[in-house]
Design a protein around this motif. Structure first.
Motif, PDB file in Angstrom:
ATOM      1  N   GLY A  97       0.779  -1.223   0.000  1.00  0.00           N
ATOM      2  CA  GLY A  97       0.000   0.000   0.000  1.00  0.00           C
ATOM      3  C   GLY A  97       0.812   1.273   0.000  1.00  0.00           C
ATOM      4  O   GLY A  97       0.263   2.349  -0.225  1.00  0.00           O
ATOM      5  N   ALA A  98       2.106   1.186   0.215  1.00  0.00           N
ATOM      6  CA  ALA A  98       2.927   2.397   0.233  1.00  0.00           C
ATOM      7  C   ALA A  98       3.194   2.865  -1.179  1.00  0.00           C
ATOM      8  O   ALA A  98       3.264   2.056  -2.101  1.00  0.00           O
ATOM      9  N   ASN A  99       3.344   4.142  -1.372  1.00  0.00           N
ATOM     10  CA  ASN A  99       3.612   4.637  -2.713  1.00  0.00           C
ATOM     11  C   ASN A  99       5.007   5.223  -2.860  1.00  0.00           C
ATOM     12  O   ASN A  99       5.289   5.920  -3.817  1.00  0.00           O
ATOM     13  N   VAL A 100       5.878   4.940  -1.921  1.00  0.00           N
ATOM     14  CA  VAL A 100       7.293   5.293  -2.077  1.00  0.00           C
ATOM     15  C   VAL A 100       8.021   4.023  -2.466  1.00  0.00           C
ATOM     16  O   VAL A 100       7.991   3.027  -1.746  1.00  0.00           O
TER      17      VAL A 100
ATOM     18  N   TYR B  32      -0.195  12.878  -2.045  1.00  0.00           N
ATOM     19  CA  TYR B  32       1.099  13.394  -1.660  1.00  0.00           C
ATOM     20  C   TYR B  32       1.909  13.683  -2.923  1.00  0.00           C
ATOM     21  O   TYR B  32       1.597  13.178  -3.998  1.00  0.00           O
ATOM     22  N   THR B  34       5.651  13.487  -4.615  1.00  0.00           N
ATOM     23  CA  THR B  34       6.901  12.756  -4.447  1.00  0.00           C
ATOM     24  C   THR B  34       7.831  13.057  -5.612  1.00  0.00           C
ATOM     25  O   THR B  34       7.382  13.144  -6.756  1.00  0.00           O
ATOM     26  N   GLN B  49       9.360  13.646  -0.264  1.00  0.00           N
ATOM     27  CA  GLN B  49       7.904  13.584  -0.365  1.00  0.00           C
ATOM     28  C   GLN B  49       7.295  14.576   0.600  1.00  0.00           C
ATOM     29  O   GLN B  49       7.814  14.766   1.705  1.00  0.00           O
ATOM     30  N   GLY B  91       0.216  11.183  -5.830  1.00  0.00           N
ATOM     31  CA  GLY B  91      -0.596  10.010  -5.566  1.00  0.00           C
ATOM     32  C   GLY B  91      -0.971   9.908  -4.109  1.00  0.00           C
ATOM     33  O   GLY B  91      -0.350  10.502  -3.234  1.00  0.00           O
ATOM     34  N   ASP B  92      -1.997   9.104  -3.873  1.00  0.00           N
ATOM     35  CA  ASP B  92      -2.513   8.882  -2.532  1.00  0.00           C
ATOM     36  C   ASP B  92      -1.554   7.977  -1.782  1.00  0.00           C
ATOM     37  O   ASP B  92      -1.251   6.883  -2.243  1.00  0.00           O
ATOM     38  N   ALA B  93      -1.085   8.405  -0.642  1.00  0.00           N
ATOM     39  CA  ALA B  93      -0.148   7.596   0.132  1.00  0.00           C
ATOM     40  C   ALA B  93      -0.769   6.287   0.584  1.00  0.00           C
ATOM     41  O   ALA B  93      -0.078   5.351   0.925  1.00  0.00           O
TER      42      ALA B  93
END
Lengths: 112, 112
Positions: A97-100, B32, B34, B49, B91-93
């Protein structure tokens, strides 16, 4: 801590052959993403795997497929290779679920 | 999906501060911002971010105005090694990175 590792670094194939690329995520990361980057272009999202399941796929034909193993490593398969499949294939991992994302160095596929 | 717009290329000189601005007019409340950096033939690397106002780390600062429709990545005192492509992503974290689009990025060239 080991980063995302990809193999092979380089791969040369001819049209019609199959290519298999491998990725090991960072320890503790359960999500693996695959991207294609043609020379000089941006990243195109290919596939997302999480907990062994394919969760999402980009706008690519079915000959691009893959899987995620119980240890969260992943494999990308490209069947019936075409010249335009020549690109840098990047694998990234994250916690669910993380977007990093943390990326590997990539596998350079050349189709002759 | 929020789309981002950033300059295709920028040039600067060693020792200068470089600011790269990204527009994201359709940013959603939960999104967020990034930034990633990519060197040739390598995978992108996470830089910073943020959600609003200002975020600073050892590499860069990220400035986000109150309306969040744009953001500026600031690189202090750049060196030749900062020559790279910089990607701005929104994008949504809480959702997967598969929903985040990598555009073409900004190609930053640093000269002596």
């Amino acid at each position: 801590e080991a980063g995302v590792t990809q193999s092979p670094t380089h791969l040369i194939k001819t049209r019609g052959q199959q290519a298999t690329l491998r990725c090991s995520p960072i320890s503790g990361h359960t999500s693996v993403y695959w991207y294609q980057q043609a020379l000089g272009l941006g990243l195109q999202f290919l596939l997302w795997y999480d907990e062994g399941e394919e969760r999402n796929r980009g706008n690519f034909p079915p000959r691009f497929s893959g899987r995620q193993f119980p240890n969260y490593s992943s494999e990308l398969n490209v069947n019936a290779l075409e010249l335009e499949d020549s690109a840098l294939y990047l694998c990234a991992s994250s916690r669910t679920g993380a977007n990093v994302l943390t990326f590997g160095a990539g596998s350079r596929l050349t189709v002759l | 999906l929020a789309k981002t717009t950033q300059p295709i290329s920028m040039d600067s000189y060693e020792g200068q501060e470089v600011n790269i601005t990204c527009s994201h007019n359709n940013i959603a409340t939960n999104d967020y911002i990034t930034w990633y950096q990519q060197f040739p033939s390598q995978g992108p690397r996470f830089i910073i971010q943020g959600y609003k106002t200002k975020v600073t780390n050892e590499v860069a600062s990220l400035f986000i105005p109150a309306d969040r429709k744009s953001s500026t990545l600031s690189l202090p005192r750049v060196s030749l090694s900062d020559t790279a492509v910089y990607y701005c992503l929104v994008g949504d974290a809480g959702s997967s990175a598969s929903k985040i689009i990598f555009g073409s990025g900004t190609r930053l060239s640093i000269r002596p």
